[in-house]
Design a protein around this motif. Structure first.
Motif, PDB file in Angstrom:
ATOM      1  N   GLN A  53       4.465  22.503  -7.259  1.00 48.98           N
ATOM      2  CA  GLN A  53       5.259  23.191  -8.276  1.00 48.98           C
ATOM      3  C   GLN A  53       6.728  23.098  -7.880  1.00 48.98           C
ATOM      4  OE1 GLN A  53       4.390  27.365  -8.890  1.00 48.98           O
ATOM      5  NE2 GLN A  53       4.953  27.213 -11.038  1.00 48.98           N
ATOM      6  N   CYS A  54       7.550  22.658  -8.821  1.00 49.54           N
ATOM      7  CA  CYS A  54       8.981  22.501  -8.554  1.00 49.54           C
ATOM      8  C   CYS A  54       9.605  23.865  -8.282  1.00 49.54           C
ATOM      9  CB  CYS A  54       9.657  21.840  -9.747  1.00 49.54           C
ATOM     10  SG  CYS A  54      11.436  21.707  -9.579  1.00 49.54           S
ATOM     11  N   GLU A  55      10.381  23.971  -7.213  1.00 49.26           N
ATOM     12  CA  GLU A  55      10.961  25.269  -6.874  1.00 49.26           C
ATOM     13  C   GLU A  55      12.161  25.608  -7.753  1.00 49.26           C
ATOM     14  OE1 GLU A  55      12.208  25.110  -2.787  1.00 49.26           O
ATOM     15  OE2 GLU A  55      14.080  24.106  -3.329  1.00 49.26           O
ATOM     16  N   SER A  56      12.649  24.638  -8.531  1.00 55.01           N
ATOM     17  CA  SER A  56      13.798  24.920  -9.393  1.00 55.01           C
ATOM     18  C   SER A  56      13.393  25.261 -10.823  1.00 55.01           C
ATOM     19  CB  SER A  56      14.743  23.729  -9.420  1.00 55.01           C
ATOM     20  OG  SER A  56      15.247  23.493  -8.144  1.00 55.01           O
ATOM     21  N   CYS A  57      12.517  24.420 -11.418  1.00 53.16           N
ATOM     22  CA  CYS A  57      12.172  24.649 -12.826  1.00 53.16           C
ATOM     23  C   CYS A  57      10.753  25.204 -12.996  1.00 53.16           C
ATOM     24  CB  CYS A  57      12.338  23.368 -13.628  1.00 53.16           C
ATOM     25  SG  CYS A  57      11.100  22.118 -13.254  1.00 53.16           S
ATOM     26  N   PHE A  58       9.950  25.178 -11.923  1.00 51.99           N
ATOM     27  CA  PHE A  58       8.574  25.689 -11.895  1.00 51.99           C
ATOM     28  C   PHE A  58       7.567  24.823 -12.644  1.00 51.99           C
ATOM     29  CE2 PHE A  58      11.113  29.153 -10.476  1.00 51.99           C
ATOM     30  CZ  PHE A  58      10.354  29.701  -9.456  1.00 51.99           C
ATOM     31  N   GLN A  72      11.234  19.543  -5.257  1.00 53.50           N
ATOM     32  CA  GLN A  72      11.723  19.505  -6.638  1.00 53.50           C
ATOM     33  C   GLN A  72      11.092  18.356  -7.411  1.00 53.50           C
ATOM     34  OE1 GLN A  72      16.021  19.331  -6.174  1.00 53.50           O
ATOM     35  NE2 GLN A  72      16.140  21.408  -6.984  1.00 53.50           N
ATOM     36  N   CYS A  73      10.944  18.560  -8.729  1.00 53.97           N
ATOM     37  CA  CYS A  73      10.397  17.501  -9.572  1.00 53.97           C
ATOM     38  C   CYS A  73      11.475  16.435  -9.801  1.00 53.97           C
ATOM     39  CB  CYS A  73       9.921  18.080 -10.902  1.00 53.97           C
ATOM     40  SG  CYS A  73      11.239  18.618 -11.989  1.00 53.97           S
ATOM     41  N   ASP A  74      11.084  15.312 -10.411  1.00 49.64           N
ATOM     42  CA  ASP A  74      12.066  14.222 -10.555  1.00 49.64           C
ATOM     43  C   ASP A  74      13.222  14.566 -11.485  1.00 49.64           C
ATOM     44  OD1 ASP A  74      10.242  14.261 -12.565  1.00 49.64           O
ATOM     45  OD2 ASP A  74       9.704  12.140 -12.477  1.00 49.64           O
ATOM     46  N   ILE A  75      13.016  15.488 -12.422  1.00 47.07           N
ATOM     47  CA  ILE A  75      14.112  15.872 -13.317  1.00 47.07           C
ATOM     48  C   ILE A  75      15.161  16.686 -12.547  1.00 47.07           C
ATOM     49  CG2 ILE A  75      14.735  17.268 -15.338  1.00 47.07           C
ATOM     50  CD1 ILE A  75      12.048  16.494 -16.556  1.00 47.07           C
ATOM     51  N   CYS A  76      14.696  17.691 -11.798  1.00 49.56           N
ATOM     52  CA  CYS A  76      15.629  18.543 -11.051  1.00 49.56           C
ATOM     53  C   CYS A  76      16.319  17.773  -9.927  1.00 49.56           C
ATOM     54  CB  CYS A  76      14.906  19.762 -10.498  1.00 49.56           C
ATOM     55  SG  CYS A  76      14.306  20.850 -11.797  1.00 49.56           S
ATOM     56  N   GLU A  77      15.616  16.773  -9.410  1.00 44.57           N
ATOM     57  CA  GLU A  77      16.122  15.991  -8.288  1.00 44.57           C
ATOM     58  C   GLU A  77      17.153  14.951  -8.725  1.00 44.57           C
ATOM     59  OE1 GLU A  77      13.096  15.103  -4.684  1.00 44.57           O
ATOM     60  OE2 GLU A  77      13.126  13.621  -6.263  1.00 44.57           O
TER      61      GLU A  77
HETATM   62 ZN    ZN Z   1      11.973  20.803 -11.613  1.00 39.45          ZN
END
Ligand code: ZN
Length: 208
Positions: A53-58, A72-77
């Motif tokens: 689970q992405c720690e920024s967007c969940f 982080q997921c690829d979008i947040c990264e």
């Molecule tokens: Zn994310």
């Protein structure tokens, strides 16, 4: 319990899948060639170790490298995305639909639910604490310019938007951030998860 019944029970845990649909999946698997089943088992095996689970967007995402420490997921990264624009959505599917339009370059926050009117403890139904923490940190780092509300135009969506906006407005320093909403005219009654490019772009450009 035999394997087919056990499998049907597992399928019934998926969102929107009833007993009949679950049985249909089981019969499909019984009919299918073993190659398909092997692919399915392999994909599930990978998810077992790499679902994060992405720690920024969940958002939940698959990480192909089991030993990676990605948080982080690829979008947040993605450093080419505009980290100063944060869009609040209800669920992953809404985010996926907006991504598919290709017309949004900011980042997201997934609330993880909606609040029915007159709920006594709304903070238990959505990720409001996490959202407040995220916005607070971004304001402190002076990296936030705008928060966009993109919740459904329904009673539940409106109640949620009201509650989240009221809560967010109490964050110290929020007056330096623009709060906006996707234009309602177009999105009225429309499920964000089915939005097409021109509808989204128009609602986005006319946000207020
Ligand atoms: Zn994310």
């Amino acid at each position: 319990m035999n394997a087919t019944d056990r499998l049907a029970e597992l399928f019934m845990r998926f969102p929107g899948i009833g007993p009949k649909q679950a049985k249909r999946f089981v019969y499909y698997l019984l009919r299918e060639h073993s190659h398909f089943k092997e692919q399915l088992i392999k994909a599930l095996e990978e998810l077992k170790f790499t679902g994060k689970q992405c720690e920024s967007c969940f958002r939940y995402f698959g990480d192909k490298n089991p030993s990676s420490t990605r948080t982080q997921c690829d979008i947040c990264e993605d450093t080419s995305r505009d980290q100063s624009v944060l869009m609040i959505v209800e669920k992953e599917l809404d985010m996926d639909a907006i991504e598919k339009t290709g017309s949004y370059t900011g980042v997201y926050f997934i609330l993880g639910g909606l609040i029915p009117p007159l709920t006594e403890k709304p903070s238990e139904l959505i990720r409001i604490r996490e959202l407040v923490a995220r916005i607070h940190t971004s304001i402190e780092a002076s990296t936030l310019a705008e928060v966009i509300f993109a919740l459904p135009v329904t009673d539940l969506g409106d109640t949620t938007t009201e509650y989240v906006e009221r809560t967010v407005k109490q964050i110290v320093g929020i007056d330096t951030v623009k709060l906006s909403h996707l234009a309602r005219g177009l999105s009225s009654g429309l499920e964000l998860e089915y939005v097409d490019r021109s509808t989204f772009t128009s609602a986005f450009e006319r946000r207020q």
